[in-house]
Design an enzyme around this catalytic site. Structure first.
Site, PDB file in Angstrom:
ATOM      1  N   GLY A  82       0.777  -1.238   0.000  1.00 41.58           N
ATOM      2  CA  GLY A  82       0.000   0.000   0.000  1.00 41.58           C
ATOM      3  C   GLY A  82       0.807   1.286   0.000  1.00 41.58           C
ATOM      4  N   ASP A 142       0.589   3.500   4.166  1.00 42.65           N
ATOM      5  CA  ASP A 142      -0.422   4.278   3.451  1.00 42.65           C
ATOM      6  C   ASP A 142      -1.441   4.883   4.402  1.00 42.65           C
ATOM      7  OD1 ASP A 142      -1.450   1.776   4.116  1.00 42.65           O
ATOM      8  OD2 ASP A 142      -2.157   1.281   2.108  1.00 42.65           O
ATOM      9  N   ASP A 165      -5.443   2.864  10.261  1.00 40.69           N
ATOM     10  CA  ASP A 165      -6.875   2.619  10.436  1.00 40.69           C
ATOM     11  C   ASP A 165      -7.080   2.207  11.900  1.00 40.69           C
ATOM     12  OD1 ASP A 165      -9.556   2.069   9.963  1.00 40.69           O
ATOM     13  OD2 ASP A 165      -9.186   0.138   9.040  1.00 40.69           O
ATOM     14  N   LYS A 206      -7.570   7.407   9.458  1.00 39.23           N
ATOM     15  CA  LYS A 206      -9.036   7.363   9.479  1.00 39.23           C
ATOM     16  C   LYS A 206      -9.532   7.782  10.847  1.00 39.23           C
ATOM     17  CE  LYS A 206     -10.353   3.857   6.337  1.00 39.23           C
ATOM     18  NZ  LYS A 206     -10.977   2.539   6.131  1.00 39.23           N
ATOM     19  N   PHE A 255     -14.006   3.345   2.934  1.00 43.57           N
ATOM     20  CA  PHE A 255     -12.999   2.508   2.293  1.00 43.57           C
ATOM     21  C   PHE A 255     -12.456   3.246   1.082  1.00 43.57           C
ATOM     22  CE2 PHE A 255     -11.217  -0.897  -0.271  1.00 43.57           C
ATOM     23  CZ  PHE A 255     -10.458  -1.547   0.693  1.00 43.57           C
ATOM     24  N   VAL A 256     -11.156   3.566   1.125  1.00 42.69           N
ATOM     25  CA  VAL A 256     -10.559   4.390   0.069  1.00 42.69           C
ATOM     26  C   VAL A 256      -9.572   3.597  -0.785  1.00 42.69           C
ATOM     27  CG1 VAL A 256     -10.871   6.614   1.232  1.00 42.69           C
ATOM     28  CG2 VAL A 256      -8.829   5.257   1.711  1.00 42.69           C
ATOM     29  N   ASP A 296      -5.542  -0.223  -2.426  1.00 43.29           N
ATOM     30  CA  ASP A 296      -6.168  -1.122  -3.398  1.00 43.29           C
ATOM     31  C   ASP A 296      -7.520  -1.655  -2.965  1.00 43.29           C
ATOM     32  OD1 ASP A 296      -5.076  -2.786  -1.274  1.00 43.29           O
ATOM     33  OD2 ASP A 296      -5.580  -4.473  -2.581  1.00 43.29           O
ATOM     34  N   ARG A 311      -4.516   0.742  -7.380  1.00 41.43           N
ATOM     35  CA  ARG A 311      -3.315   1.302  -6.738  1.00 41.43           C
ATOM     36  C   ARG A 311      -2.677   2.411  -7.569  1.00 41.43           C
ATOM     37  NH1 ARG A 311      -1.966  -2.039  -2.409  1.00 41.43           N
ATOM     38  NH2 ARG A 311      -2.199  -4.276  -2.713  1.00 41.43           N
TER      39      ARG A 311
HETATM   40  P1  5GP Z   1      -4.790  -1.133  10.428  1.00 46.18           P
HETATM   41  O1  5GP Z   1      -3.907  -2.253  10.872  1.00 46.18           O
HETATM   42  O2  5GP Z   1      -4.317   0.231  10.848  1.00 46.18           O
HETATM   43  O3  5GP Z   1      -6.219  -1.352  10.802  1.00 46.18           O
HETATM   44  O4  5GP Z   1      -4.845  -1.193   8.868  1.00 46.18           O
HETATM   45  C1  5GP Z   1      -3.851  -0.706   8.118  1.00 46.18           C
HETATM   46  C2  5GP Z   1      -3.820  -1.382   6.782  1.00 46.18           C
HETATM   47  O5  5GP Z   1      -5.138  -1.744   6.313  1.00 46.18           O
HETATM   48  C3  5GP Z   1      -3.268  -0.412   5.799  1.00 46.18           C
HETATM   49  O6  5GP Z   1      -1.901  -0.647   5.620  1.00 46.18           O
HETATM   50  C4  5GP Z   1      -4.065  -0.688   4.555  1.00 46.18           C
HETATM   51  O7  5GP Z   1      -3.354  -1.619   3.767  1.00 46.18           O
HETATM   52  C5  5GP Z   1      -5.333  -1.334   5.006  1.00 46.18           C
HETATM   53  N1  5GP Z   1      -6.472  -0.384   4.977  1.00 46.18           N
HETATM   54  C6  5GP Z   1      -7.071   0.219   6.026  1.00 46.18           C
HETATM   55  N2  5GP Z   1      -8.063   1.025   5.622  1.00 46.18           N
HETATM   56  C7  5GP Z   1      -8.095   0.947   4.266  1.00 46.18           C
HETATM   57  C8  5GP Z   1      -8.907   1.567   3.246  1.00 46.18           C
HETATM   58  O8  5GP Z   1      -9.808   2.379   3.475  1.00 46.18           O
HETATM   59  N3  5GP Z   1      -8.619   1.213   1.965  1.00 46.18           N
HETATM   60  C9  5GP Z   1      -7.640   0.331   1.638  1.00 46.18           C
HETATM   61  N4  5GP Z   1      -7.460   0.070   0.353  1.00 46.18           N
HETATM   62  N5  5GP Z   1      -6.852  -0.248   2.571  1.00 46.18           N
HETATM   63  C10 5GP Z   1      -7.087   0.052   3.860  1.00 46.18           C
HETATM   64 MG    MG Z   2      -1.168  -1.767   3.919  1.00 44.56          MG
END
Ligand code: 5GP
Ligand code: MG
Length: 177
Positions: free
Chosen positions: A38, A94, A97, A125, A146-147, A153, A159
């Site tokens: 990402g 990237d 979340d 987010k 969801f972006v 992706d 991407r």
């Molecule tokens: P976390 O572990 O912080 O919940 O998630 C981080 C990972 O989830 C990011 O590196 C990304 O790859 C993926 N992710 C989280 N939210 C999104 C989103 O809205 N869109 C996409 N494409 N990937 C996301």
């Molecule tokens: Mg990622």
């Protein structure tokens, strides 16, 4: 799809972030580690703004499986990461979340004997954090949608989009590669 950030807005944000990083790290030996896949576009743009010697490497992490936009089990692979023992590491992802990915990777890098570990993300987010850590550098806060685009992706599609867009429920319902 609804555009969230234009190409111009993203570039301005990346430049802003680079300025902060340059101010904070100049004179230190810095190793930049991008979280694949990402961060690939963000990493490429960011490192070209950093005008001092630095190492660049990657680490792999994934928390999505199949066709879903819901997080699955986190899998991490640091085997391809360069040796960062004694180095100041800046981890690049990237999006922050829930924060589980970054929290886990920060720990792994600390275990490798890094002198310090900080983190930079393009996006955060709002209202989703489930861990105690926060990223040190954030370019943009975005709503809980969801972006895709600029490295992010859906099933490895989108991407390459130079802008950031939200995939709406309608888009997902009629989605096909
Ligand atoms: P976390 O572990 O912080 O919940 O998630 C981080 C990972 O989830 C990011 O590196 C990304 O790859 C993926 N992710 C989280 N939210 C999104 C989103 O809205 N869109 C996409 N494409 N990937 C996301
Ligand atoms: Mg990622």
């Amino acid at each position: 799809m609804k555009t969230i950030l234009t190409e111009e807005a993203i570039h301005a944000g990346v430049r802003r972030l680079a300025t902060q990083i340059i101010d904070d790290f100049r004179g230190e030996r810095l190793a930049v580690m991008g979280v694949m896949t990402g961060s690939v576009v963000f990493l490429a743009d960011l490192i070209r703004q950093l005008d001092f010697p630095l190492r660049v490497g990657v680490v792999w992490a994934s928390s999505y499986r199949g066709s879903t936009t819901v997080r699955g089990e986190l899998s991490v692979n640091t085997a391809m990461m360069p040796n960062v023992s004694g180095e100041h590491v800046l981890l690049i992802d990237d999006i922050f979340d829930t924060g589980h990915t970054l929290a886990h990777l920060l720990q792994e890098i600390q275990k490798c004997g890094a002198a310090s570990v900080r983190s930079a993300v393009l996006l955060r987010k709002q209202g989703r954090r489930e861990v105690t850590i926060v990223p040190d550098y954030v370019a943009f806060e975005i709503p809980d949608e969801f972006v895709v685009g600029y490295g992010l992706d859906y099933q490895d599609y989108y991407r390459h989009l130079p802008y950031l867009a939200a995939l709406e429920p309608d888009d997902l319902a009629k989605w096909q590669p």
